[in-house]
Scaffold this active site. Structure first.
Site, PDB file in Angstrom:
ATOM      1  N   ASP A 124       4.267 -16.716  -6.524  1.00 28.24           N
ATOM      2  CA  ASP A 124       3.722 -15.432  -6.307  1.00 28.24           C
ATOM      3  C   ASP A 124       3.115 -14.805  -7.489  1.00 28.24           C
ATOM      4  OD1 ASP A 124       3.334 -12.801  -5.501  1.00 28.24           O
ATOM      5  OD2 ASP A 124       5.326 -12.424  -4.921  1.00 28.24           O
ATOM      6  N   LYS A 139       3.345  -3.764 -14.190  1.00 26.61           N
ATOM      7  CA  LYS A 139       4.857  -3.084 -13.759  1.00 26.61           C
ATOM      8  C   LYS A 139       5.965  -4.223 -14.343  1.00 26.61           C
ATOM      9  CE  LYS A 139       2.733  -2.538 -10.137  1.00 26.61           C
ATOM     10  NZ  LYS A 139       2.376  -2.955  -8.730  1.00 26.61           N
ATOM     11  N   GLU A 170      -7.037   3.968  -6.837  1.00 24.55           N
ATOM     12  CA  GLU A 170      -6.820   3.016  -5.871  1.00 24.55           C
ATOM     13  C   GLU A 170      -6.034   3.940  -4.835  1.00 24.55           C
ATOM     14  OE1 GLU A 170      -3.011   0.710  -5.746  1.00 24.55           O
ATOM     15  OE2 GLU A 170      -3.079   1.145  -7.928  1.00 24.55           O
ATOM     16  N   LYS A 179      -2.071  -3.165   3.390  1.00 20.64           N
ATOM     17  CA  LYS A 179      -2.354  -3.349   1.973  1.00 20.64           C
ATOM     18  C   LYS A 179      -3.354  -4.373   1.484  1.00 20.64           C
ATOM     19  CE  LYS A 179       0.233  -4.703  -1.897  1.00 20.64           C
ATOM     20  NZ  LYS A 179       1.678  -5.183  -2.478  1.00 20.64           N
ATOM     21  N   SER A 193      -0.090 -11.895  -8.525  1.00 24.71           N
ATOM     22  CA  SER A 193      -0.710 -11.101  -7.852  1.00 24.71           C
ATOM     23  C   SER A 193      -2.439 -11.437  -8.182  1.00 24.71           C
ATOM     24  CB  SER A 193      -0.628  -9.716  -8.608  1.00 24.71           C
ATOM     25  OG  SER A 193      -1.529  -8.651  -7.927  1.00 24.71           O
ATOM     26  N   ALA A 194      -2.954 -11.066  -6.863  1.00 24.25           N
ATOM     27  CA  ALA A 194      -4.422 -11.286  -7.014  1.00 24.25           C
ATOM     28  C   ALA A 194      -5.372 -10.322  -7.847  1.00 24.25           C
ATOM     29  CB  ALA A 194      -5.149 -11.267  -5.463  1.00 24.25           C
ATOM     30  N   ASP A 195      -4.611  -9.349  -8.223  1.00 18.50           N
ATOM     31  CA  ASP A 195      -5.170  -8.459  -9.138  1.00 18.50           C
ATOM     32  C   ASP A 195      -5.508  -9.518 -10.688  1.00 18.50           C
ATOM     33  OD1 ASP A 195      -4.187  -6.489  -7.747  1.00 18.50           O
ATOM     34  OD2 ASP A 195      -2.744  -5.516  -8.932  1.00 18.50           O
TER      35      ASP A 195
HETATM   36  N1  PSU Z   1       1.093   0.401  -9.325  1.00 24.76           N
HETATM   37  C1  PSU Z   1       1.751   1.445  -8.845  1.00 24.76           C
HETATM   38  N2  PSU Z   1       2.270   1.454  -7.661  1.00 24.76           N
HETATM   39  C2  PSU Z   1       1.469   0.510  -6.699  1.00 24.76           C
HETATM   40  C3  PSU Z   1       0.717  -0.438  -7.199  1.00 24.76           C
HETATM   41  C4  PSU Z   1       0.582  -0.442  -8.370  1.00 24.76           C
HETATM   42  O1  PSU Z   1       2.089   2.271  -9.758  1.00 24.76           O
HETATM   43  O2  PSU Z   1       2.182   0.703  -5.564  1.00 24.76           O
HETATM   44  C5  PSU Z   1       0.377  -1.465  -6.344  1.00 24.76           C
HETATM   45  C6  PSU Z   1      -1.077  -1.777  -6.737  1.00 24.76           C
HETATM   46  O3  PSU Z   1      -2.136  -1.484  -5.630  1.00 24.76           O
HETATM   47  C7  PSU Z   1      -1.367  -3.118  -7.063  1.00 24.76           C
HETATM   48  C8  PSU Z   1      -0.322  -3.719  -6.247  1.00 24.76           C
HETATM   49  O4  PSU Z   1      -2.572  -3.916  -7.119  1.00 24.76           O
HETATM   50  O5  PSU Z   1       0.915  -2.579  -6.207  1.00 24.76           O
HETATM   51  C9  PSU Z   1       0.176  -5.092  -6.587  1.00 24.76           C
HETATM   52  O6  PSU Z   1       0.730  -5.673  -5.459  1.00 24.76           O
HETATM   53  P1  PSU Z   1       0.949  -7.495  -5.429  1.00 24.76           P
HETATM   54  O7  PSU Z   1       2.087  -7.743  -6.367  1.00 24.76           O
HETATM   55  O8  PSU Z   1       1.707  -7.629  -4.097  1.00 24.76           O
HETATM   56  O9  PSU Z   1      -0.336  -8.108  -5.624  1.00 24.76           O
HETATM   57 MN    MN Z   2       2.201 -11.356  -4.447  1.00 26.76          MN
END
Ligand code: PSU
Ligand code: MN
Length: 298
Positions: A136, A157, A23, A84, A138-140
């Protein structure tokens, strides 16, 4: 038509040789320059060391580039105003010809379109703390439920609500596999106090499992959790206070939406005097290597 596949990646895919997707949000929003560039490069070498071809993914010039050249990586690592991108805004970035880095969700979509089955990152997004009021999530996680790509990571994380993240994945039918561990790893730390739902001990077993999974329940991904190497880890107990500080600051300053994860990651790098960044780099490299080994067995 919206994909531009790098010639080396295309040849590998056509020859059924292993390819690992990487990514780009980790480069543009996850780490500071120049460590982000060093990481992007070392992730690609780790994939090669593991016997696969790397394909870093980003949106440049109105197309999804699957495989970036070194000048493109270098440019992206210091570019400003990069979007992003997740599932909700990927098409917008293409149509409006914006520059965008892909999160886990968007990288999975692109990898799947290109025919890549394995993807390595640092940590997936998940259910944020306080999601019961902020919504909140994540869409992941949704992407993992619908798109057929295996994501190799060091867990979710640890800034997230990890028990809720595991519950969400279970509900959406996403297998979570601990690689050589019974614990669900917490990104910077090898342990979280939570059990990994499933466990496998070799890249070959993981590849076999993926084949079976995609045969009987096609359409979704899998989370392969690879704990950070011992020498690089920051213990969970120690991380907890840094995370609490960064998360409550984000809350106090009203940081919302997509800005939350990048803000917290950057604050933790500051609070730990750069130590968390070194850990982040090490775990991502470790994941790239394992992903290449899994891809080689598929
Ligand atoms: N893992 C990391 N650093 C990052 C991310 C993941 O070590 O920056 C990023 C990834 O791209 C992940 C995103 O999909 O953070 C998730 O963001 P959000 O919580 O806004 O969905
Ligand atoms: Mn989010």
């Amino acid at each position: 038509m919206h994909l531009k596949i790098d010639p080396e990646v295309r040849r590998a895919l056509q020859g059924k040789r292993p390819v690992v997707a990487l990514e780009s949000t980790i480069i543009t929003h996850g780490m500071p320059y120049p460590e982000n560039l060093a990481t992007a490069r070392s992730l690609e070498s780790q994939v090669r060391n593991g016997g696969a071809v790397p394909a870093t993914i980003a949106v440049i010039g109105g197309v999804i580039c699957v495989g970036l050249s070194d000048p493109e990586l270098e440019w992206l690592a210091s570019a400003k105003n990069v979007l992003k991108l997740s599932r909700n805004d990927l098409a917008y970035a293409l149509a409006a010809k914006k520059i965008g880095s892909t999160t886990v969700a968007a990288t999975m979509i692109a990898a799947h379109l290109a025919g890549i089955k394995v993807f390595a990152t640092g940590g997936i997004g998940g259910v944020h703390r306080g999601a019961e009021t902020s919504f909140d999530i994540s869409a992941d996680l949704e992407e993992l439920a619908r798109t057929q790509v295996a994501v190799v990571c060091a867990g979710a994380k640890a800034i997230l609500d990890l028990p809720k993240t595991l519950e969400y994945l279970e509900t959406r039918g996403v297998p979570v596999i601990g690689y050589e561990t019974d614990e669900f790893p917490a990104f910077w730390s090898r342990t979280s106090g939570l059990k990994s739902p499933l466990r496998l001990d070799t890249p070959a077993e993981i590849a076999h499992f993926l084949e079976v999974k995609w045969e009987i329940t096609p359409g979704g991904g899998a989370v392969i959790c690879n704990p950070v190497p011992q020498a690089d880890e920051i213990p969970f107990q120690e991380m907890r206070s840094y995370i609490d500080t960064a998360v409550s600051e984000a809350d106090r300053y009203g940081i919302k939406g997509k800005a939350v994860t990048p803000y917290i990651l950057a604050r933790i790098v500051e609070i730990t005097g750069g130590r968390s960044l070194r850990t982040n780099m090490a775990l991502a490299q470790n994941n790239a290597r394992l992903a290449a080994e899994i891809a080689s067995h598929l």
